[in-house]
Design a protein around this motif. Structure first.
Motif, PDB file in Angstrom:
ATOM      1  N   ILE A  58       0.852  -1.184   0.000  1.00 57.43           N
ATOM      2  CA  ILE A  58       0.000   0.000   0.000  1.00 57.43           C
ATOM      3  C   ILE A  58       0.891   1.239   0.000  1.00 57.43           C
ATOM      4  O   ILE A  58       2.081   1.171   0.295  1.00 57.43           O
ATOM      5  CB  ILE A  58      -0.942   0.035   1.226  1.00 57.43           C
ATOM      6  CG1 ILE A  58      -0.132   0.032   2.524  1.00 57.43           C
ATOM      7  CG2 ILE A  58      -1.911  -1.125   1.200  1.00 57.43           C
ATOM      8  CD1 ILE A  58      -0.982   0.189   3.764  1.00 57.43           C
ATOM      9  N   HIS A  59       0.290   2.374  -0.334  1.00 51.62           N
ATOM     10  CA  HIS A  59       1.002   3.651  -0.320  1.00 51.62           C
ATOM     11  C   HIS A  59       0.988   4.179   1.114  1.00 51.62           C
ATOM     12  O   HIS A  59      -0.062   4.563   1.637  1.00 51.62           O
ATOM     13  CB  HIS A  59       0.331   4.637  -1.272  1.00 51.62           C
ATOM     14  CG  HIS A  59       1.149   5.853  -1.563  1.00 51.62           C
ATOM     15  ND1 HIS A  59       1.343   6.843  -0.631  1.00 51.62           N
ATOM     16  CD2 HIS A  59       1.826   6.234  -2.672  1.00 51.62           C
ATOM     17  CE1 HIS A  59       2.105   7.796  -1.154  1.00 51.62           C
ATOM     18  NE2 HIS A  59       2.403   7.444  -2.397  1.00 51.62           N
ATOM     19  N   GLU A  61       2.303   6.885   2.807  1.00 45.15           N
ATOM     20  CA  GLU A  61       1.975   8.274   3.117  1.00 45.15           C
ATOM     21  C   GLU A  61       0.489   8.544   2.912  1.00 45.15           C
ATOM     22  O   GLU A  61      -0.161   9.204   3.741  1.00 45.15           O
ATOM     23  CB  GLU A  61       2.806   9.234   2.255  1.00 45.15           C
ATOM     24  CG  GLU A  61       4.294   9.235   2.570  1.00 45.15           C
ATOM     25  CD  GLU A  61       5.031   8.082   1.911  1.00 45.15           C
ATOM     26  OE1 GLU A  61       4.381   7.269   1.220  1.00 45.15           O
ATOM     27  OE2 GLU A  61       6.264   7.984   2.089  1.00 45.15           O
ATOM     28  N   TYR A  62      -0.075   8.033   1.829  1.00 42.15           N
ATOM     29  CA  TYR A  62      -1.494   8.250   1.553  1.00 42.15           C
ATOM     30  C   TYR A  62      -2.358   7.563   2.605  1.00 42.15           C
ATOM     31  O   TYR A  62      -3.342   8.143   3.098  1.00 42.15           O
ATOM     32  CB  TYR A  62      -1.828   7.714   0.158  1.00 42.15           C
ATOM     33  CG  TYR A  62      -3.293   7.819  -0.201  1.00 42.15           C
ATOM     34  CD1 TYR A  62      -3.834   9.017  -0.644  1.00 42.15           C
ATOM     35  CD2 TYR A  62      -4.136   6.718  -0.089  1.00 42.15           C
ATOM     36  CE1 TYR A  62      -5.176   9.122  -0.971  1.00 42.15           C
ATOM     37  CE2 TYR A  62      -5.480   6.804  -0.411  1.00 42.15           C
ATOM     38  CZ  TYR A  62      -5.991   8.007  -0.852  1.00 42.15           C
ATOM     39  OH  TYR A  62      -7.321   8.111  -1.170  1.00 42.15           O
ATOM     40  N   THR A  63      -2.002   6.322   2.954  1.00 42.37           N
ATOM     41  CA  THR A  63      -2.798   5.573   3.927  1.00 42.37           C
ATOM     42  C   THR A  63      -2.789   6.249   5.293  1.00 42.37           C
ATOM     43  O   THR A  63      -3.843   6.395   5.934  1.00 42.37           O
ATOM     44  CB  THR A  63      -2.259   4.139   4.047  1.00 42.37           C
ATOM     45  OG1 THR A  63      -2.288   3.510   2.766  1.00 42.37           O
ATOM     46  CG2 THR A  63      -3.082   3.336   5.036  1.00 42.37           C
ATOM     47  N   SER A  65      -2.237   9.362   5.945  1.00 44.12           N
ATOM     48  CA  SER A  65      -2.978  10.621   5.847  1.00 44.12           C
ATOM     49  C   SER A  65      -4.480  10.382   5.897  1.00 44.12           C
ATOM     50  O   SER A  65      -5.212  11.091   6.600  1.00 44.12           O
ATOM     51  CB  SER A  65      -2.591  11.348   4.561  1.00 44.12           C
ATOM     52  OG  SER A  65      -3.351  12.522   4.397  1.00 44.12           O
ATOM     53  N   ARG A  66      -4.950   9.373   5.187  1.00 44.56           N
ATOM     54  CA  ARG A  66      -6.394   9.090   5.174  1.00 44.56           C
ATOM     55  C   ARG A  66      -6.861   8.566   6.527  1.00 44.56           C
ATOM     56  O   ARG A  66      -7.964   8.900   6.977  1.00 44.56           O
ATOM     57  CB  ARG A  66      -6.699   8.063   4.088  1.00 44.56           C
ATOM     58  CG  ARG A  66      -6.397   8.534   2.685  1.00 44.56           C
ATOM     59  CD  ARG A  66      -7.212   9.740   2.289  1.00 44.56           C
ATOM     60  NE  ARG A  66      -8.604   9.425   2.097  1.00 44.56           N
ATOM     61  CZ  ARG A  66      -9.549  10.330   1.833  1.00 44.56           C
ATOM     62  NH1 ARG A  66      -9.231  11.606   1.765  1.00 44.56           N
ATOM     63  NH2 ARG A  66     -10.799   9.967   1.657  1.00 44.56           N
ATOM     64  N   GLU A  69      -7.251  11.506   8.728  1.00 40.07           N
ATOM     65  CA  GLU A  69      -8.500  12.210   8.446  1.00 40.07           C
ATOM     66  C   GLU A  69      -9.693  11.479   9.053  1.00 40.07           C
ATOM     67  O   GLU A  69     -10.658  12.109   9.511  1.00 40.07           O
ATOM     68  CB  GLU A  69      -8.668  12.354   6.942  1.00 40.07           C
ATOM     69  CG  GLU A  69      -7.655  13.293   6.309  1.00 40.07           C
ATOM     70  CD  GLU A  69      -7.771  13.324   4.799  1.00 40.07           C
ATOM     71  OE1 GLU A  69      -8.701  12.680   4.269  1.00 40.07           O
ATOM     72  OE2 GLU A  69      -6.949  13.996   4.157  1.00 40.07           O
ATOM     73  N   TYR A 129      -1.168  11.307  15.409  1.00 37.00           N
ATOM     74  CA  TYR A 129      -0.224  11.623  14.345  1.00 37.00           C
ATOM     75  C   TYR A 129       1.225  11.425  14.786  1.00 37.00           C
ATOM     76  O   TYR A 129       2.083  11.071  13.972  1.00 37.00           O
ATOM     77  CB  TYR A 129      -0.431  13.062  13.871  1.00 37.00           C
ATOM     78  CG  TYR A 129      -1.493  13.190  12.811  1.00 37.00           C
ATOM     79  CD1 TYR A 129      -1.256  12.761  11.513  1.00 37.00           C
ATOM     80  CD2 TYR A 129      -2.742  13.740  13.101  1.00 37.00           C
ATOM     81  CE1 TYR A 129      -2.221  12.876  10.533  1.00 37.00           C
ATOM     82  CE2 TYR A 129      -3.714  13.855  12.122  1.00 37.00           C
ATOM     83  CZ  TYR A 129      -3.454  13.422  10.841  1.00 37.00           C
ATOM     84  OH  TYR A 129      -4.415  13.525   9.879  1.00 37.00           O
ATOM     85  N   PHE A 134       5.057   8.702   9.350  1.00 37.50           N
ATOM     86  CA  PHE A 134       4.801   8.954   7.940  1.00 37.50           C
ATOM     87  C   PHE A 134       5.916   8.380   7.065  1.00 37.50           C
ATOM     88  O   PHE A 134       5.737   8.246   5.858  1.00 37.50           O
ATOM     89  CB  PHE A 134       4.682  10.453   7.681  1.00 37.50           C
ATOM     90  CG  PHE A 134       3.316  11.001   7.996  1.00 37.50           C
ATOM     91  CD1 PHE A 134       2.354  11.116   7.019  1.00 37.50           C
ATOM     92  CD2 PHE A 134       2.997  11.390   9.280  1.00 37.50           C
ATOM     93  CE1 PHE A 134       1.095  11.609   7.306  1.00 37.50           C
ATOM     94  CE2 PHE A 134       1.744  11.897   9.587  1.00 37.50           C
ATOM     95  CZ  PHE A 134       0.787  12.011   8.591  1.00 37.50           C
ATOM     96  N   ARG A 136       7.901   5.679   5.339  1.00 37.86           N
ATOM     97  CA  ARG A 136       7.512   4.322   4.983  1.00 37.86           C
ATOM     98  C   ARG A 136       8.473   3.274   5.532  1.00 37.86           C
ATOM     99  O   ARG A 136       8.068   2.148   5.833  1.00 37.86           O
ATOM    100  CB  ARG A 136       7.397   4.199   3.469  1.00 37.86           C
ATOM    101  CG  ARG A 136       8.700   4.419   2.710  1.00 37.86           C
ATOM    102  CD  ARG A 136       8.473   4.243   1.225  1.00 37.86           C
ATOM    103  NE  ARG A 136       7.482   5.196   0.730  1.00 37.86           N
ATOM    104  CZ  ARG A 136       6.970   5.143  -0.503  1.00 37.86           C
ATOM    105  NH1 ARG A 136       7.356   4.198  -1.328  1.00 37.86           N
ATOM    106  NH2 ARG A 136       6.085   6.031  -0.894  1.00 37.86           N
TER     107      ARG A 136
END
Length: 339
Positions: A58-59, A61-63, A65-66, A69, A129, A134, A136
């Motif tokens: 999986i990505h 940084e994107y995961t 971040s989501r 959120e 956070y 962040f 990887r």
């Protein structure tokens, strides 16, 4: 088969909804439906996690971040209630305080409750956070497939506890200058304790609990900080021991103080020197198994092509033999095997 099971489960839940006669029964049907949907999604994922030995593709940084959120959305109920909706001093008391000239004290308690609730919710976001990296290279999704799946699924429980935190603060806020309902206090204390413990558990998943225990440098400080953080989470349960007449602003202020201390402890855990010592130990420990997996692939390929090595000294020759054998005839299969 999976689709048929889902359709059958949905039909059963639909029939149960028609059978419900009261709000309570309907609520249980909805909870059962939610748990059923979660189970239908989780079981295949858990069953497949064993196929991911080193990582989940999986990505990162994107995961992260989501997921962050998602945490903010779960706490949004409490923030919206504090900012726009809830009146800290109940309306029926406003006339009394105006007549007695005691509005200053009531408004001060209302302000303390508002600030405490807002700071507690903000601290929870900050703790999340800071606990989840962040980078990887430091994320459990690049370390262990099993830990990565557990990390992802733990957000289901974390989301539930954070929703309860927001709802309970919403229920306590109107009683800033009077005794809140015991149910709201109980929900706030248990939800905050569980939230801190879950985030601490997620933080341990990234390096791995055994590595955290065994890394020699900064070990005493690291374990002490973890123990203090868990005790601070458990301290939220002391809210239930306060007298029943305790006013609401005391609970929100206490919540703010505990979450702020947990945030400070988490920041201390992320000290650059401590982090560097931990990850140097982990990298040194995990590099050898990865290298041996590559060499074993070479040994396997060499054995199948008639060039078995003599002991460990022939490991490099085995890898080269495998490359000359299967690598020459089918480069893609060789590359996939080595990876």
């Amino acid at each position: 088969i999976n689709a048929a099971v889902k359709v059958l489960a949905e039909l059963v839940v639909l029939c149960a909804g028609f059978w419900a006669q009261t709000i309570g029964q309907l609520a249980w049907v909805l909870v059962a439906a939610w748990l059923l949907v979660r189970a239908l999604h989780m079981v295949p994922v858990v069953a497949r996690c064993k196929t991911y030995r080193w990582m989940v593709p999986i990505h990162i940084e994107y995961t992260v971040s989501r997921m962050g959120e998602l945490v903010m959305l779960m706490l949004g109920e409490g923030v919206i209630s504090l900012v726009s909706g809830a009146v800290a001093v109940r309306k029926e008391r406003m006339g009394t305080c105006l007549a007695e000239g005691a509005c200053a004290a009531l408004l001060a308690k209302a302000a303390a409750s508002f600030i405490g609730g807002s700071a507690a919710l903000t601290s929870l976001v900050h703790i999340y956070y800071r606990a989840n990296p962040f980078v990887r290279h430091h994320h459990c999704s690049r370390r262990s497939g099993q830990r990565a799946v557990i990390w992802g699924l733990s957000h289901v429980a974390l989301a539930l506890t954070l929703i309860v935190v927001g709802v309970s603060i919403k229920g306590i806020q109107p009683f800033a200058a009077s005794a809140p309902r015991p149910a709201d206090v109980a929900m706030l204390s248990m939800a905050e304790a569980l939230s801190v413990w879950l985030v601490a558990f997620q933080q341990l998943l990234h390096p791995g609990p055994l590595h955290v225990l065994r890394a020699p440098r900064w070990r005493a400080i690291r374990l002490t900080l973890i123990a203090v953080k868990l005790l601070l989470g458990a301290s939220s349960l002391l809210m239930r021991a306060l007298p029943p007449a305790t006013e609401g602003w005391v609970f929100t202020t206490m919540s703010c103080g505990l979450q702020a201390l947990v945030a400070l402890i988490t920041n201390r855990e992320k000290n650059p020197a401590c982090e560097q010592a931990l990850w140097e130990y982990i990298d040194a420990r995990e590099a050898a198994p990865r290298h041996w997996s590559v060499l074993s692939a070479g040994l396997h390929l060499a054995a199948h092509h008639g060039k078995p090595p003599e002991g460990l000294a022939g490991a490099g020759d085995a890898l080269e033999a495998g490359r000359e054998g299967l690598g020459a005839t089918n480069p893609e299969a060789f590359r996939n095997t080595v990876q």
